[in-house]
Design a protein around this motif. Structure first.
Motif, short mmCIF file in Angstrom:
data_model
loop_
_atom_site.label_atom_id
_atom_site.label_comp_id
_atom_site.label_asym_id
_atom_site.label_seq_id
_atom_site.Cartn_x
_atom_site.Cartn_y
_atom_site.Cartn_z
N GLY A 147 -39.75 -36.41 43.75
CA GLY A 147 -38.73 -37.11 44.52
C GLY A 147 -38.48 -36.55 45.90
N THR A 148 -39.33 -35.61 46.34
CA THR A 148 -39.18 -35.01 47.66
C THR A 148 -40.46 -35.19 48.46
OG1 THR A 148 -40.06 -32.82 47.11
CG2 THR A 148 -37.71 -33.22 46.62
N LYS A 149 -40.41 -34.81 49.73
CA LYS A 149 -41.60 -34.87 50.57
C LYS A 149 -42.69 -33.92 50.04
CE LYS A 149 -39.92 -31.41 53.89
NZ LYS A 149 -39.53 -31.19 55.28
N TYR A 150 -42.30 -32.92 49.24
CA TYR A 150 -43.27 -31.95 48.71
C TYR A 150 -44.14 -32.58 47.62
CZ TYR A 150 -39.81 -29.23 51.14
OH TYR A 150 -38.94 -28.79 52.09
N GLU A 151 -43.61 -33.59 46.93
CA GLU A 151 -44.42 -34.33 45.96
C GLU A 151 -45.54 -35.07 46.69
OE1 GLU A 151 -43.66 -37.15 42.10
OE2 GLU A 151 -42.42 -37.54 43.87
N ASP A 152 -45.20 -35.70 47.81
CA ASP A 152 -46.22 -36.39 48.62
C ASP A 152 -47.21 -35.38 49.20
OD1 ASP A 152 -44.87 -38.77 48.10
OD2 ASP A 152 -43.72 -38.67 49.98
N MET A 153 -46.70 -34.26 49.64
CA MET A 153 -47.54 -33.21 50.19
C MET A 153 -48.55 -32.73 49.15
SD MET A 153 -46.19 -29.58 51.63
CE MET A 153 -47.28 -28.20 51.82
N ALA A 154 -48.10 -32.54 47.91
CA ALA A 154 -48.98 -32.09 46.83
C ALA A 154 -50.10 -33.10 46.59
CB ALA A 154 -48.19 -31.84 45.56
N ALA A 155 -49.76 -34.38 46.59
CA ALA A 155 -50.77 -35.42 46.37
C ALA A 155 -51.81 -35.39 47.49
CB ALA A 155 -50.11 -36.79 46.28
N GLN A 156 -51.37 -35.25 48.73
CA GLN A 156 -52.29 -35.20 49.87
C GLN A 156 -53.16 -33.95 49.84
OE1 GLN A 156 -52.93 -37.49 52.45
NE2 GLN A 156 -51.87 -38.79 50.98
N ARG A 157 -52.56 -32.81 49.57
CA ARG A 157 -53.34 -31.56 49.56
C ARG A 157 -54.34 -31.56 48.41
NH1 ARG A 157 -51.40 -27.36 53.12
NH2 ARG A 157 -52.29 -25.73 51.80
N LEU A 158 -53.97 -32.12 47.29
CA LEU A 158 -54.92 -32.20 46.18
C LEU A 158 -56.10 -33.10 46.55
CD1 LEU A 158 -55.62 -31.45 43.26
CD2 LEU A 158 -54.34 -33.46 42.54
N MET A 159 -55.80 -34.22 47.19
CA MET A 159 -56.85 -35.15 47.56
C MET A 159 -57.82 -34.54 48.57
SD MET A 159 -56.48 -39.05 49.04
CE MET A 159 -55.00 -39.24 48.08
N TYR A 160 -57.31 -33.75 49.50
CA TYR A 160 -58.14 -33.24 50.59
C TYR A 160 -58.37 -31.73 50.54
CZ TYR A 160 -57.10 -37.80 52.55
OH TYR A 160 -56.99 -39.15 52.74
N HIS A 161 -58.04 -31.08 49.45
CA HIS A 161 -58.03 -29.62 49.44
C HIS A 161 -59.37 -28.97 49.73
CE1 HIS A 161 -59.87 -29.36 45.44
NE2 HIS A 161 -60.02 -28.09 45.70
N ASP A 162 -60.48 -29.63 49.42
CA ASP A 162 -61.78 -28.99 49.59
C ASP A 162 -62.75 -29.90 50.33
OD1 ASP A 162 -63.40 -26.79 49.35
OD2 ASP A 162 -64.05 -27.22 47.31
N MET A 163 -62.26 -30.55 51.37
CA MET A 163 -63.13 -31.46 52.13
C MET A 163 -64.24 -30.72 52.86
SD MET A 163 -60.72 -34.44 53.73
CE MET A 163 -62.11 -35.06 54.65
N TYR A 164 -63.97 -29.49 53.23
CA TYR A 164 -64.94 -28.70 53.99
C TYR A 164 -65.21 -27.40 53.22
CZ TYR A 164 -63.35 -32.05 57.43
OH TYR A 164 -63.01 -33.23 58.05
N PRO A 165 -65.90 -27.50 52.09
CA PRO A 165 -66.12 -26.28 51.31
C PRO A 165 -66.95 -25.27 52.10
CG PRO A 165 -67.39 -28.12 50.42
CD PRO A 165 -66.53 -28.67 51.51
N GLU A 166 -66.66 -24.01 51.84
CA GLU A 166 -67.37 -22.95 52.54
C GLU A 166 -68.81 -22.86 52.05
OE1 GLU A 166 -66.00 -20.74 48.85
OE2 GLU A 166 -65.36 -22.47 49.99
N LYS A 167 -69.66 -22.31 52.89
CA LYS A 167 -71.03 -22.03 52.49
C LYS A 167 -70.98 -20.84 51.53
CE LYS A 167 -75.48 -20.68 54.29
NZ LYS A 167 -76.17 -20.14 55.44
N ILE A 168 -71.53 -21.00 50.34
CA ILE A 168 -71.48 -19.94 49.34
C ILE A 168 -72.60 -18.96 49.61
CG2 ILE A 168 -71.47 -19.37 46.88
CD1 ILE A 168 -69.13 -21.10 47.62
N ASP A 169 -72.29 -17.90 50.34
CA ASP A 169 -73.28 -16.87 50.59
C ASP A 169 -72.70 -15.47 50.40
OD1 ASP A 169 -71.71 -16.62 52.81
OD2 ASP A 169 -73.30 -17.00 54.25
N ASN A 170 -71.45 -15.43 50.02
CA ASN A 170 -70.79 -14.14 49.90
C ASN A 170 -70.41 -13.81 48.46
OD1 ASN A 170 -68.84 -16.11 49.68
ND2 ASN A 170 -67.27 -14.95 50.76
N ARG A 171 -70.86 -14.60 47.49
CA ARG A 171 -70.54 -14.31 46.11
C ARG A 171 -71.80 -14.32 45.29
NH1 ARG A 171 -66.49 -18.87 44.35
NH2 ARG A 171 -66.81 -20.03 46.20
#
Length: 164
Positions: A140-164
């Motif tokens: 019921g707050t702007k943080y609920e909308d924020m969570a939906a957006q961040r979940l949708m876009y959280h890994d749009m630019y994944p890092e190059k896996i070369d350090n693990r």
């Protein structure tokens, strides 16, 4: 001007010279203090590069970095208690995805933050790494909308896996 920190008198881990490390999952280790700036939105971010837990099937150790970011409301988690809590996963058997959800649920219950996210980036085992992400925004707050957006876009630019 710095304000006096409120609600620290009940912290038992911080400043203790008798730190005890628990090797079994224990959410009662978590402690809070009052947010001195509840009128402002701001992020608090923890980077925990030495997280370990056990595979529930094989008992083999899994290693990862845990990123916890949250926007506090009235309460904040005390960092030493968080460190001890995360250490308590050391001999706990659980899949990566479950561990991230358990951490989020425990911190939600503890602090009731406006927004929180937990992201685990685990080192590969068997040639594959697992990076579960979970978040929550107050309904019921702007943080609920924020969570939906961040979940949708959280890994749009994944890092190059070369350090693990």
């Amino acid at each position: 001007m710095m304000t006096e920190r409120k609600g620290v008198e009940n912290l038992s881990h911080l400043g203790s010279e008798d730190t005890k490390y628990t090797f079994e999952y224990d959410p009662t280790l978590l402690e809070t203090f009052e947010n001195n700036h509840p009128n402002r939105d701001y992020f608090v971010k923890f980077n925990c590069p030495e997280f370990t837990t056990l595979c529930p099937k094989t008992g083999q150790p899994d290693f990862g970095t845990i990123y916890i970011s949250y926007i506090p409301d009235e309460k904040m988690v005390e960092s030493k208690s968080l460190k001890l809590y995360l250490f308590s996963f050391r001999n706990h058997g659980g899949f990566h995805e479950d561990a991230m959800n358990v951490i989020l649920n425990d911190l939600l219950e503890l602090m009731d933050p406006r927004y929180i996210e937990v992201w685990g980036k685990f080192t590969p085992r068997g040639g594959i790494s697992i990076d579960p992400y979970v978040n929550y925004g107050k309904p019921g707050t702007k943080y609920e909308d924020m969570a939906a957006q961040r979940l949708m876009y959280h890994d749009m630019y994944p890092e190059k896996i070369d350090n693990r």
